[in-house]
Design a protein around this motif. Structure first.
Motif, mmCIF file in Angstrom:
data_model
loop_
_atom_site.group_PDB
_atom_site.id
_atom_site.type_symbol
_atom_site.label_atom_id
_atom_site.label_comp_id
_atom_site.label_asym_id
_atom_site.label_seq_id
_atom_site.Cartn_x
_atom_site.Cartn_y
_atom_site.Cartn_z
ATOM 1 N N PHE A 4 0.811 -1.226 0.000
ATOM 2 C CA PHE A 4 0.000 0.000 0.000
ATOM 3 C C PHE A 4 0.839 1.269 0.000
ATOM 4 C CE2 PHE A 4 0.443 -1.662 4.295
ATOM 5 C CZ PHE A 4 1.015 -0.593 4.964
ATOM 6 N N GLY A 5 2.167 1.160 0.063
ATOM 7 C CA GLY A 5 2.997 2.353 0.073
ATOM 8 C C GLY A 5 4.375 2.075 0.616
ATOM 9 N N ALA A 6 5.053 3.133 1.072
ATOM 10 C CA ALA A 6 6.414 2.999 1.599
ATOM 11 C C ALA A 6 6.550 3.854 2.845
ATOM 12 C CB ALA A 6 7.421 3.451 0.547
ATOM 13 N N PHE A 7 7.188 3.288 3.863
ATOM 14 C CA PHE A 7 7.490 4.062 5.062
ATOM 15 C C PHE A 7 8.824 4.760 4.839
ATOM 16 C CE2 PHE A 7 4.429 1.043 6.740
ATOM 17 C CZ PHE A 7 3.608 1.888 7.456
ATOM 18 N N VAL A 8 8.851 6.059 5.123
ATOM 19 C CA VAL A 8 10.031 6.874 4.877
ATOM 20 C C VAL A 8 10.420 7.570 6.174
ATOM 21 C CG1 VAL A 8 10.930 8.855 3.579
ATOM 22 C CG2 VAL A 8 9.360 7.257 2.468
ATOM 23 N N GLU A 9 11.704 7.534 6.501
ATOM 24 C CA GLU A 9 12.190 8.263 7.665
ATOM 25 C C GLU A 9 12.538 9.670 7.216
ATOM 26 O OE1 GLU A 9 14.936 6.824 11.097
ATOM 27 O OE2 GLU A 9 16.223 7.828 9.625
ATOM 28 N N VAL A 10 11.951 10.647 7.900
ATOM 29 C CA VAL A 10 12.210 12.048 7.544
ATOM 30 C C VAL A 10 12.900 12.756 8.706
ATOM 31 C CG1 VAL A 10 10.318 12.248 5.890
ATOM 32 C CG2 VAL A 10 9.897 12.761 8.283
ATOM 33 N N THR A 11 13.721 13.726 8.341
ATOM 34 C CA THR A 11 14.409 14.548 9.331
ATOM 35 C C THR A 11 13.807 15.945 9.255
ATOM 36 O OG1 THR A 11 16.418 13.280 8.936
ATOM 37 C CG2 THR A 11 16.675 15.367 10.102
ATOM 38 N N ALA A 12 13.442 16.499 10.411
ATOM 39 C CA ALA A 12 12.863 17.839 10.439
ATOM 40 C C ALA A 12 13.877 18.841 9.886
ATOM 41 C CB ALA A 12 12.470 18.211 11.867
ATOM 42 N N PRO A 13 13.432 19.814 9.085
ATOM 43 C CA PRO A 13 14.354 20.754 8.451
ATOM 44 C C PRO A 13 15.099 21.638 9.449
ATOM 45 C CG PRO A 13 12.072 21.346 7.951
ATOM 46 C CD PRO A 13 12.041 20.041 8.698
ATOM 47 N N ASP A 14 14.511 21.918 10.620
ATOM 48 C CA ASP A 14 15.136 22.851 11.558
ATOM 49 C C ASP A 14 15.788 22.162 12.753
ATOM 50 O OD1 ASP A 14 12.744 21.979 12.484
ATOM 51 O OD2 ASP A 14 11.970 23.949 13.069
ATOM 52 N N SER A 15 15.846 20.832 12.724
ATOM 53 C CA SER A 15 16.509 20.108 13.822
ATOM 54 C C SER A 15 16.938 18.739 13.304
ATOM 55 C CB SER A 15 15.551 19.940 15.012
ATOM 56 O OG SER A 15 14.537 19.000 14.691
ATOM 57 N N ASN A 16 17.464 17.925 14.189
ATOM 58 C CA ASN A 16 17.835 16.573 13.784
ATOM 59 C C ASN A 16 16.757 15.563 14.161
ATOM 60 O OD1 ASN A 16 20.218 17.249 12.559
ATOM 61 N ND2 ASN A 16 21.420 17.087 14.445
ATOM 62 N N GLN A 47 12.675 12.643 -2.100
ATOM 63 C CA GLN A 47 12.152 13.943 -1.687
ATOM 64 C C GLN A 47 10.677 13.752 -1.347
ATOM 65 O OE1 GLN A 47 14.957 16.008 -1.171
ATOM 66 N NE2 GLN A 47 13.663 17.587 -2.020
ATOM 67 N N VAL A 48 10.260 14.197 -0.170
ATOM 68 C CA VAL A 48 8.859 14.099 0.222
ATOM 69 C C VAL A 48 8.398 15.423 0.790
ATOM 70 C CG1 VAL A 48 8.944 11.614 0.709
ATOM 71 C CG2 VAL A 48 9.426 13.233 2.548
ATOM 72 N N ARG A 49 7.090 15.582 0.848
ATOM 73 C CA ARG A 49 6.500 16.703 1.568
ATOM 74 C C ARG A 49 5.453 16.134 2.516
ATOM 75 N NH1 ARG A 49 1.720 18.292 -0.668
ATOM 76 N NH2 ARG A 49 1.238 17.278 -2.617
ATOM 77 N N VAL A 50 5.298 16.772 3.650
ATOM 78 C CA VAL A 50 4.347 16.324 4.664
ATOM 79 C C VAL A 50 2.962 16.822 4.248
ATOM 80 C CG1 VAL A 50 3.692 16.458 7.096
ATOM 81 C CG2 VAL A 50 6.120 16.395 6.458
ATOM 82 N N THR A 51 2.010 15.896 4.142
ATOM 83 C CA THR A 51 0.649 16.289 3.769
ATOM 84 C C THR A 51 -0.282 16.334 4.972
ATOM 85 O OG1 THR A 51 0.107 14.009 3.192
ATOM 86 C CG2 THR A 51 0.863 15.444 1.405
ATOM 87 N N SER A 52 0.017 15.528 6.006
ATOM 88 C CA SER A 52 -0.776 15.612 7.235
ATOM 89 C C SER A 52 -0.037 14.933 8.383
ATOM 90 C CB SER A 52 -2.163 14.985 7.062
ATOM 91 O OG SER A 52 -2.064 13.587 6.937
ATOM 92 N N VAL A 53 -0.348 15.392 9.605
ATOM 93 C CA VAL A 53 0.237 14.818 10.817
ATOM 94 C C VAL A 53 -0.896 14.616 11.816
ATOM 95 C CG1 VAL A 53 1.831 15.187 12.737
ATOM 96 C CG2 VAL A 53 2.458 15.966 10.445
#
Length: 161
Positions: A4-16, A47-53
């Motif tokens: 159904f998709g892929a799990f991706v680990e993301v790092t916040a742009p303003d911190s680690n 490259q990803v963008r956050v669509t919802s949290v």
């Protein structure tokens, strides 16, 4: 990778700070993805963008697609006076459930119009994608132009059919 998709680990742009989010299969790329593994590999950087949290559920939805930008309506003036019995050659751009968007050219003008599912062929069409493919060349007639809405109606059927 799940189907159904892929799990991706993301790092916040303003911190680690790191977190995992899901890129649903429909958000991997434009067009149909049959298998996530055909497009993405484990460990691949994307490259990803956050669509919802959803903080409460601990879930984050991601997308690899460009953010939707509504396109400027096509200039349909070149198509306004075309008689409904004149056939144009067009190319299928997309095949949503309700019909097919077809790009047509007239002189130097290019525009997209909709061939409603009922205007594809005589008889019942259960699935547009079973009859038409993206990129396919088709013959269409202009059956209506709505300059105000920026919409053009097309038909692949004979007039009166």
């Amino acid at each position: 990778t799940p189907q159904f998709g892929a799990f991706v680990e993301v790092t916040a742009p303003d911190s680690n700070a790191k977190a995992q989010g899901l890129v649903h299969i429909t958000q991997i790329q434009d067009g149909f993805v049959e298998s996530v593994a055909d497009v993405l590999q484990i460990g691949q950087e994307v490259q990803v963008r956050v669509t919802s949290v959803d903080v409460g559920a601990g879930k984050m939805s991601l997308s690899m697609k460009e953010e939707y930008q509504p396109r400027e309506p096509d200039d349909l003036s070149a198509f306004e006076g075309i008689p409904s019995d004149e056939w144009l050659t067009g190319k299928v751009v997309s095949t949503p459930k309700f019909g097919a968007f077809v790009e047509v050219k007239k002189g130097g003008a290019t525009a997209q119009g909709l061939v409603h599912i009922t205007q594809i062929q005589d008889g019942f069409v259960e699935s547009v994608a079973d009859v038409l493919k993206v990129g396919q060349e088709v013959q269409v007639r202009v059956t209506g132009v709505d300059m105000g809405a920026g919409k053009m109606s097309l038909s692949m059927k004979e007039e009166g059919g």
